[in-house]
Scaffold this active site. Structure first.
Site, short mmCIF file in Angstrom:
data_model
loop_
_atom_site.label_atom_id
_atom_site.label_comp_id
_atom_site.label_asym_id
_atom_site.label_seq_id
_atom_site.Cartn_x
_atom_site.Cartn_y
_atom_site.Cartn_z
CD GLU A 1 -1.32 -0.09 3.59
OE1 GLU A 1 -1.57 -1.13 4.15
OE2 GLU A 1 -1.59 0.95 4.28
CB CYS B 1 3.33 7.45 2.15
SG CYS B 1 4.05 6.26 3.61
CB CYS C 1 4.39 -1.15 13.55
SG CYS C 1 4.27 -0.88 11.77
N GLY D 1 7.45 -2.05 5.69
CA GLY D 1 9.05 -2.52 5.47
C GLY D 1 10.07 -1.57 6.18
CD GLU D 2 14.29 -0.23 8.71
OE1 GLU D 2 13.56 0.22 9.24
OE2 GLU D 2 15.33 0.40 8.09
CB SER E 1 11.03 6.27 7.70
OG SER E 1 10.81 6.30 9.29
CB SER F 1 10.90 4.75 13.94
OG SER F 1 10.34 5.04 12.53
CG LEU F 2 14.46 7.76 19.54
CD1 LEU F 2 15.47 6.83 19.34
CD2 LEU F 2 14.84 9.17 19.88
CG HIS F 3 8.45 5.17 18.03
ND1 HIS F 3 7.85 6.39 17.72
CD2 HIS F 3 8.77 4.44 17.10
CE1 HIS F 3 7.54 6.21 16.44
NE2 HIS F 3 8.15 5.05 15.89
CG ASN G 1 -2.65 5.83 13.10
OD1 ASN G 1 -3.68 6.68 13.06
ND2 ASN G 1 -1.46 6.39 12.55
CB CYS H 1 1.70 2.45 9.21
SG CYS H 1 1.84 3.69 10.09
#
Ligand code: SAH
Length: 350
Positions: A92, A105, A119, A161-162, A193, A216-218, A292, A335
């Site tokens: 997507e 994106c 996620c 994906g990474e 990212s 992406s720290l979070h 989300n 996502c």
């Protein structure tokens, strides 16, 4: 024709070698490259000799990705896209309209192997990496669903994906994306990212590709980070922040930290202070994301008051910070959500 040549992922030099092997002069490769990156079908490439077009049709694909479904947000013009790949995998993307142009994106893998606890993309693991051709294909598809006169202007590698776990294909894609005879999207208009794969971040810093690195720290420390992101067990925050410093020193570009505020986990003022401690003196920006909610995962978004307080605390400590606007809330813009809905048969074509 699954085994067909994926020409959209080839460089001009590779296409030149291919057409030379087939007995055509190198300017044919230049023409082919331009046609491919305009999204043309082989039969429409009328400046190419018929013999070459036939050979291409027999051995290559002109559709590395196809639009399977689109959903348009009534709120903000955001368009959610589902693409079908040639082996019938589905990924997507999201098109967002900002003042500075249309942003796409993009996904870099089918699913994801990183296992972040909050996620949706990683719930079923990773099926496979996407090729550079399939990434270019997503941009070409996106251009076809826009209004005439509009085109993708910015690209963010923030779909499923990474990207740095699919390093080779992703870097090839970035090199193709900026080709003046192709899509001609400057890498200053691209954000990549990562969940924080330190060795690959260091490698990327040395590629000479001036993309904005988003991390992406979070979390404000290793203890919290390890509970929500398995990657944090491999690469502690100290190494991660060092890699960011190195990225800034090599590219001159600030790093963006993504931080999704989760109720009861990482949203307290003391977390903001701890975070600021790590970021002091680093050329960076913090993007606060409202979480989300993902079905089947026990994570809740922080409230607007907590988000404001967190932001205020960072500002007080002179950290550049903004809240990310939520877009496409009415069309499963977040996502991994639309793909999951599709796979479990909840969309109209599913
Ligand atoms: N693998 C890369 C890129 C894909 S995810 C990475 O981890 O950065 C794109 C962004 O969405 C990441 O910052 C990710 O942490 C974030 N994200 C994932 N699930 C989310 C959720 N439920 N709510 C808010 N952001 C989420």
């Amino acid at each position: 024709m699954i085994g067909a040549l994926e020409l959209h992922g080839q460089t001009l030099a590779e296409l030149e070698a291919l057409v030379a092997e087939w007995g055509y002069p190198s300017f044919r490769a230049k023409q082919l490259f331009a046609w491919l990156h305009r999204g043309a079908a082989f039969e429409a490439m009328h400046t190419l000799p018929a013999g070459l077009r036939e050979r291409l049709q027999a051995q290559a694909t002109d559709r590395p990705a196809e639009v399977l479904e689109t959903r348009r947000s009534a709120l903000d013009g955001t368009i959610k896209l589902l693409y079908r790949l040639r082996d019938n995998h589905v990924v997507e993307g999201v098109l967002m309209r900002y003042r500075h142009g249309v942003t796409l994106c993009l996904s870099t893998q089918v699913g994801c192997a990183m296992g972040c606890a909050f996620c949706a993309s990683t719930l079923d693991g990773k099926a496979r990496d996407l090729t550079a051709a399939e990434m270019i294909g997503q941009v070409l598809c996106a251009n076809t669903v826009l209004e005439s006169g509009e085109a993708v202007h910015n690209v963010v590698l923030m779909g499923s994906g990474e990207p740095l776990e699919n390093y080779g294909h992703t870097v090839n894609f970035l090199r193709l994306l900026r080709e003046p005879d192709g899509l001609n999207i400057g890498l200053r208009h691209v954000s990549l990212s990562t969940c924080g794969l330190v060795p690959q971040m260091t490698r990327l810093a040395e590629e000479g590709l001036p993309v904005t690195l988003s991390v992406s720290l979070h979390a404000p420390n290793d203890t919290i980070r390890q509970t929500i992101m398995p990657v944090a067990r491999a690469y502690p925050m100290n190494d991660l922040i060092d890699a960011c410093r190195y990225y800034v020193s090599k590219t001159g570009r600030r790093v963006v930290f993504e931080y999704a505020l989760m109720r009861g986990i990482n949203e307290k003022p003391e977390h903001a202070r701890e975070l600021a401690g790590w970021l002091r003196g680093l050329q960076c920006h913090v993007n606060l994301i409202p979480l989300n909610i993902v079905e089947g995962r026990d994570f809740y978004a922080a409230g607007p008051q907590e988000i404001r307080a967190f932001q205020a605390q960072l500002e007080q400590l002179h950290i550049s910070v903004t809240q990310r606007r939520e877009m496409g809330a009415d069309i499963q813009g977040a996502c991994g959500q639309l793909r999951r809905a599709f796979i479990s048969g909840k969309t109209k074509e599913g």
